[in-house]
Design a protein around this motif. Structure first.
Motif, PDB file in Angstrom:
ATOM      1  N   UNK A   5      25.373  -1.381  -5.517  1.00  0.00           N
ATOM      2  CA  UNK A   5      25.501  -1.741  -4.111  1.00  0.00           C
ATOM      3  C   UNK A   5      25.866  -0.481  -3.346  1.00  0.00           C
ATOM      4  N   UNK A   6      25.167  -0.249  -2.245  1.00  0.00           N
ATOM      5  CA  UNK A   6      25.530   0.818  -1.322  1.00  0.00           C
ATOM      6  C   UNK A   6      26.198   0.121  -0.144  1.00  0.00           C
ATOM      7  N   UNK A   7      27.422   0.488   0.136  1.00  0.00           N
ATOM      8  CA  UNK A   7      28.201  -0.176   1.168  1.00  0.00           C
ATOM      9  C   UNK A   7      28.313   0.733   2.384  1.00  0.00           C
ATOM     10  N   UNK A   8      27.907   0.213   3.537  1.00  0.00           N
ATOM     11  CA  UNK A   8      27.969   0.958   4.785  1.00  0.00           C
ATOM     12  C   UNK A   8      29.201   0.512   5.553  1.00  0.00           C
ATOM     13  N   UNK A   9      29.858   1.442   6.182  1.00  0.00           N
ATOM     14  CA  UNK A   9      31.084   1.115   6.903  1.00  0.00           C
ATOM     15  C   UNK A   9      30.798   0.665   8.328  1.00  0.00           C
ATOM     16  N   UNK A  10      31.433  -0.420   8.719  1.00  0.00           N
ATOM     17  CA  UNK A  10      31.446  -0.907  10.104  1.00  0.00           C
ATOM     18  C   UNK A  10      30.056  -1.037  10.709  1.00  0.00           C
ATOM     19  N   UNK A  11      29.142  -1.574   9.956  1.00  0.00           N
ATOM     20  CA  UNK A  11      27.791  -1.764  10.465  1.00  0.00           C
ATOM     21  C   UNK A  11      27.605  -3.219  10.848  1.00  0.00           C
TER      22      UNK A  11
END
Length: 179
Positions: A5-11
């Motif tokens: 999983x690639x987790x993006x911040x505050x998207x």
């Protein structure tokens, strides 16, 4: 093939950082070597086959998002094995906590020394925090994230490193999706 999983911040949690997931999937398929790309809910969770160089892929994805959507956001990867281990190490597993009140903040790397003490000074009654490896577990009070003093800027300053938080339900689903 293993999945991550690639987790993006505050998207997609506010109007300012909108990244349409369908457009992001198309962009990643077209401009990266990522395979088996999927997204989960509109909060910046990308599931894909684990690339050979995870660090390079995170940097590439971050640059593509900034270039294409005008959003500069950290991209943090966790493999299926890392997510499973994270969930197994939940320090609040024996507590009777609603899933929506228990979050794990996935950090880019280890936080600065003393970070946990700084965060504990900011807790409201009923909140708890525990650092387990490079993951900060936050048990919010009954008022949830809206009642906390642990804002993004407070967390960033105390930790000295970027991270992105997901509730327990989302992390459990990402473990399933990356299996």
């Amino acid at each position: 093939m293993t999945r991550s999983a690639l987790l993006l911040r505050a998207v997609n949690v506010s109007g300012r950082n909108r990244v349409p997931m369908a457009e992001l999937r198309a962009l990643l398929a077209e401009r990266t070597e990522l395979k088996e790309i999927a997204t989960y809910i509109a909060s910046g969770n990308i599931v894909c086959a684990t690339p050979p160089d995870v660090t390079a892929v995170c940097a590439t994805v971050r640059a593509l998002i900034a270039e294409s959507f005008g959003v500069d956001t950290p991209v943090i990867a966790r493999s299926h094995r890392e997510i499973e281990r994270m969930l197994q190490r939940n320090p609040f597993v024996h507590s009777d906590i609603a899933e929506k009140l228990l979050h794990v903040m996935v950090l880019e790397r280890a936080p600065r020394p003393g970070a946990l003490d700084l965060l504990r000074e900011r807790l409201v009654p009923g909140e708890e925090v525990e650092l387990v490896g490079d993951d900060l577990w936050i048990h919010y009070s009954a008022g949830g994230v809206h009642a906390t003093k642990l804002t993004t800027s407070v967390l960033d300053r105390a930790l000295g490193v970027s991270g992105t938080a997901r509730n327990l339900r989302t992390m459990t689903k990402l473990a399933e999706l990356t299996a």
